[in-house]
Structure formats: C-alpha cells, structure tokens
Design a protein around this motif. Structure first.
Motif, mmCIF file in Angstrom:
data_model
loop_
_atom_site.group_PDB
_atom_site.id
_atom_site.type_symbol
_atom_site.label_atom_id
_atom_site.label_comp_id
_atom_site.label_asym_id
_atom_site.label_seq_id
_atom_site.Cartn_x
_atom_site.Cartn_y
_atom_site.Cartn_z
ATOM 1 N N LEU A 141 0.862 -1.176 0.000
ATOM 2 C CA LEU A 141 0.000 0.000 0.000
ATOM 3 C C LEU A 141 0.904 1.232 0.000
ATOM 4 C CD1 LEU A 141 -3.008 0.862 0.191
ATOM 5 C CD2 LEU A 141 -2.708 0.966 2.674
ATOM 6 N N LEU A 142 0.871 1.980 -1.096
ATOM 7 C CA LEU A 142 1.724 3.153 -1.270
ATOM 8 C C LEU A 142 0.948 4.390 -0.830
ATOM 9 C CD1 LEU A 142 2.892 2.160 -4.846
ATOM 10 C CD2 LEU A 142 4.261 1.914 -2.757
ATOM 11 N N ALA A 156 -6.328 12.915 7.802
ATOM 12 C CA ALA A 156 -7.315 13.084 6.740
ATOM 13 C C ALA A 156 -7.353 11.860 5.833
ATOM 14 C CB ALA A 156 -6.994 14.328 5.924
ATOM 15 N N MET A 157 -6.191 11.283 5.527
ATOM 16 C CA MET A 157 -6.168 10.091 4.685
ATOM 17 C C MET A 157 -6.805 8.901 5.389
ATOM 18 S SD MET A 157 -2.523 10.260 2.612
ATOM 19 C CE MET A 157 -2.983 8.829 1.607
ATOM 20 N N LEU A 158 -6.597 8.791 6.678
ATOM 21 C CA LEU A 158 -7.267 7.729 7.437
ATOM 22 C C LEU A 158 -8.776 7.923 7.400
ATOM 23 C CD1 LEU A 158 -4.835 7.517 10.478
ATOM 24 C CD2 LEU A 158 -5.240 5.690 8.817
ATOM 25 N N ASP A 159 -9.208 9.174 7.555
ATOM 26 C CA ASP A 159 -10.647 9.452 7.493
ATOM 27 C C ASP A 159 -11.203 9.180 6.100
ATOM 28 O OD1 ASP A 159 -10.580 10.236 10.134
ATOM 29 O OD2 ASP A 159 -10.510 12.396 9.690
ATOM 30 N N ASP A 160 -10.369 9.345 5.076
ATOM 31 C CA ASP A 160 -10.780 9.073 3.689
ATOM 32 C C ASP A 160 -10.839 7.585 3.366
ATOM 33 O OD1 ASP A 160 -11.288 11.613 2.812
ATOM 34 O OD2 ASP A 160 -9.526 11.784 1.530
ATOM 35 N N GLY A 161 -10.344 6.741 4.291
ATOM 36 C CA GLY A 161 -10.413 5.302 4.062
ATOM 37 C C GLY A 161 -9.108 4.662 3.663
ATOM 38 N N LEU A 162 -7.988 5.240 4.079
ATOM 39 C CA LEU A 162 -6.679 4.675 3.738
ATOM 40 C C LEU A 162 -6.584 3.190 4.085
ATOM 41 C CD1 LEU A 162 -3.621 5.012 2.966
ATOM 42 C CD2 LEU A 162 -3.228 5.600 5.369
ATOM 43 N N LEU A 163 -7.135 2.806 5.223
ATOM 44 C CA LEU A 163 -7.037 1.411 5.665
ATOM 45 C C LEU A 163 -8.237 0.575 5.221
ATOM 46 C CD1 LEU A 163 -5.692 1.983 9.290
ATOM 47 C CD2 LEU A 163 -4.434 1.854 7.136
ATOM 48 N N TYR A 351 -0.257 9.290 13.447
ATOM 49 C CA TYR A 351 -1.647 8.832 13.335
ATOM 50 C C TYR A 351 -1.711 7.421 12.755
ATOM 51 C CZ TYR A 351 -3.151 13.661 14.167
ATOM 52 O OH TYR A 351 -3.379 14.901 14.713
ATOM 53 N N VAL A 352 -0.857 7.136 11.765
ATOM 54 C CA VAL A 352 -0.841 5.800 11.174
ATOM 55 C C VAL A 352 -0.317 4.791 12.185
ATOM 56 C CG1 VAL A 352 0.125 4.379 9.324
ATOM 57 C CG2 VAL A 352 -0.571 6.742 8.855
#
Length: 407
Positions: A141-142, A156-163, A351-352
């Motif tokens: 996952l890049l 923000a990326m986590l909230d966008d569904g990164l995982l 956060y990650v």
C-alpha cells in the motif's frame, strides 16, 4: 510483528545497486517536484506528477477525496498480508535561498524538509517492487500524503479510508525521512518514542489599561505575561520527572501600541513538546493552572488555550528492529545507527502508527564537505540534501516490503 531469518534471507543483497541504477529517474522526479512545490493539503500538480510517475506500473491508483493524496495498491503474485509505505508530499512556506540550478520557481514555497525526496524514493521503490511482483506474497500500500507540515494530512487520509482499500488493513507500516545534518546514506532508527507530540499554547492576559506614568491606576498585563514565561519553565522542571522529556517554549509575546500607554491585554504563544500522553496531560493541566494563578497574582485574568497537535510518534519495538535488520542487510551494518534519544520535532505519521504497528526512521542526506554543526538543517531556506542518499531510501523501502511479504 517480527520477520523471520528466512524472510530476511529473502531480501536481495543487490537492492542498493538496483536503486542506484534507477537514480536518474529518482533525481528527475525529485527535481521536478522541487521546482514546483505546493503547500498544505491541496497539491494538484504534485498529485498529477505522482500519478504520471506510476502510470506504467501494475499499481491501482486512488486519488484522495478530501485532499490531494494518492494511494497505490501493488498486488503480489501470491496471497498474503499488506505492508504500507509512506512518502509525504507537501512543501513549506519559505522562499528558497540555496542557489541550486533546480531551486523553487514558486515564491514563498520550498521543499525545505525533503518531502520531494520522499515522494521520489517511494515512486522508485514502487518500480523495483513491481519488477519483483512474483516474489511478493501479499500487497504493498503506497501512501503519498499531503499536509504533513501541520495540516494533519495522515489523519485526513485515514478518514478518507486509507485502511479500507482493497488492500485491507496493513500488517505493518513504515516511513523514511531524510535528514540534512546526518551522514549521507545512513539509516538512523530507534524503538519506542521517535518524535514528540506538539501542542500550541496561546494565552491572553487581560488587565486594565492606563497611562504609563501612573501604573498604580492600571492593572498592567505586561509584567503578568513576563512572569508567566519564567513560571512556565519552572513548572516543567518541577512537575515533570527528570527521566521524562518535555519542552515548553514561549516563542511570541505581544502587547501594547506605544511607549506611554499601558495596554489592556498581552498575549503569549508557544509550543509544548512531550513524549508520552501522561506527561502531555500533566503539562496541559499545569500550564493552565500556572497562567491563571500568575495572572491573578497581578490582578489580571488569563484565558489559556492549548490546541492539540500531532500525537507522539511511537515506533513498534518489533517493527523498528525489523527495519534495522533490513537496513543492515541492504546498506551494511556500519550504516545503520541506533538513535540514543527521540527528536522533539513532530510527525503526523504518528496517526498511522496509532492504528498499525510500524516504524519511522531517518535517512541521512548531508552533502559531503558540510560540517554537521553548521550544515543548514531541515526547515532552513538554505537546506540542501545529498541526492545520492535517495538510493539508500529506495533500497530500504523495497527491502522492508520484501521481508514482510516473504511468505
């Protein structure tokens, strides 16, 4: 997590050589990004550059919904877990003064923290990993992330569904950050707290204004604010245990308009850096108490605001050890250095790491001939990074992914 000896043995010993062979492409992308830096969360040119750089690879790309992120999914030939690799994308609001031939062409914006190198390293790592797809049991996952410089882009990326992509939740997550004051090509790592939490302190002291020749008829907020500066330092040394680290810096004091007027208000602003949540909570309470009571002792009042910043960046012990082992294999043991203590800067990769075990490490990029004590550091408008160090970052990215996905 802990990679086995067999997994470590699956990491090719020629990764640094292969990364160096890609150096022209890595440098081209880095310099293109360096010339046209973008600040914050909206980085359309940078996003497009990344998509173009990966367009010929077997990578499924997703553009961010709330920001200019790019998420790529590289599938291996066999089933297995997912490993996340992060490269941040954003620049800083500085005017460059390096004299480089490829210096920033954007007034007031500069890649002064090396995020252009991070993007270039991750893009070249993706290319090498794509060449090795048949050796990967799982997927990579890049994570190309905007807004690291104070904008909470990782959150923000986590909230966008990164995982929540087709790659699933990663088993481990890794990030590399270049350092302009560390010997070029070295990997600096440590388990546990790696970088600090960073909170912003703002205090508004209110008194009663008047004529500067008659202070007895006013309630001067300036002495109250001045007293707070010393009292806050005492709070750190008296309330935080000596074996815990904390930094409290008052970096701005504002009051008044002219020489013969006692102002009604004075303002303080600063930063609080801590390496654990208990100490962070303790200092928030102590700062409020000290400021309010110091103001009261001067007949004034204080309004204290503490704005939460990034949390502590905590490396998973096993992931940090794995990264060090891979680094020693691909760079050589002498180029892998244990950091004796954390840095008090902050990183939103925290956060990650709060969701996925993993580690952040530093890649030295100090140009030859520069004194480590005087070399312009990250965030300086004169900072220069040794581009040859990027090959080390590419090799470590590929090596740790190969190790995690060697099933």
């Amino acid at each position: 997590m802990a990679i086995s000896e067999a997994a470590l043995d699956a990491v090719p010993g020629d990764l640094l050589t292969r990364a160096r062979a890609l150096q022209p492409a890595t440098v081209r992308l880095r310099r293109a990004l360096h010339r046209r830096p973008e600040v914050g969360m909206d980085l359309p040119r940078t996003q497009d550059q990344i998509v173009r750089a990966l367009s010929d690879l077997p990578v499924t790309l997703h553009r961010g919904r709330s920001c200019s992120s790019v998420v790529g999914v590289l599938e291996g030939d066999r089933p297995g877990p997912t490993v996340l690799l992060r490269g941040d994308m954003d620049a800083l609001p500085l005017t460059e003064d390096t004299g480089l031939a490829f210096r920033s062409e954007v007034d007031g914006a500069m890649h002064a923290c090396g995020h252009d190198t991070h993007v270039a390293m991750l893009a070249s790592a993706a290319r090498l990993l794509a060449e090795d797809r048949e050796q990967l049991a799982g997927r990579v996952l890049l994570m190309f992330q905007p807004g690291e410089e104070g904008f909470h882009g990782a959150r923000a990326m986590l909230d966008d569904g990164l995982l929540e992509t087709e790659a699933g939740v990663p088993e481990a997550a890794f990030a590399l950050h270049v350092s302009a004051t560390t010997p070029s090509g070295e990997l600096h790592h440590r388990p546990g707290p790696m970088m600090a939490a960073a909170d912003v302190l703002r205090v508004r002291v209110t008194g009663r204004g008047g004529h500067a020749s008659a202070p007895q008829n006013a309630l001067d907020p300036v002495p109250a604010a001045a007293a707070m500066v010393g009292a806050l330092q005492t709070a750190v040394t008296r309330r935080v245990a000596p074996h815990d680290q904390a930094v409290l810096t008052v970096s701005r004091i504002t009051a008044g308009t002219t020489d013969n007027v006692i102002p009604e208000t004075a303002e303080l602003e600063g930063t609080m850096r801590t390496l654990s949540e208990p100490v962070r909570a303790l200092l928030r309470t102590e700062i409020t108490r000290v400021c309010e009571h110091t103001a009261l002792a001067h007949g004034c009042t204080a309004e204290v605001t503490i704005v939460p910043g990034y949390p502590v960046t905590v490396n998973d012990d096993g992931a940090s050890a794995d990264l060090a082992r891979v680094g020693a294999r691909v760079l050589g043991a002498a180029r892998c250095v244990d950091m004796p203590s954390p840095l008090m800067g902050a990183e939103d990769f925290a956060y990650v790491l709060g969701r996925v075990p993993g580690a952040l490490a530093f890649v030295g990029a100090r140009p030859d001939g520069l004194d480590p004590d005087t070399a312009p550091p990250n965030h300086s408008n004169r900072v220069v990074f040794d581009e040859s160090a990027m090959a080390s970052g590419v090799a470590v990215h590929v090596g740790i992914a190969r190790a995690v996905l060697a099933r």
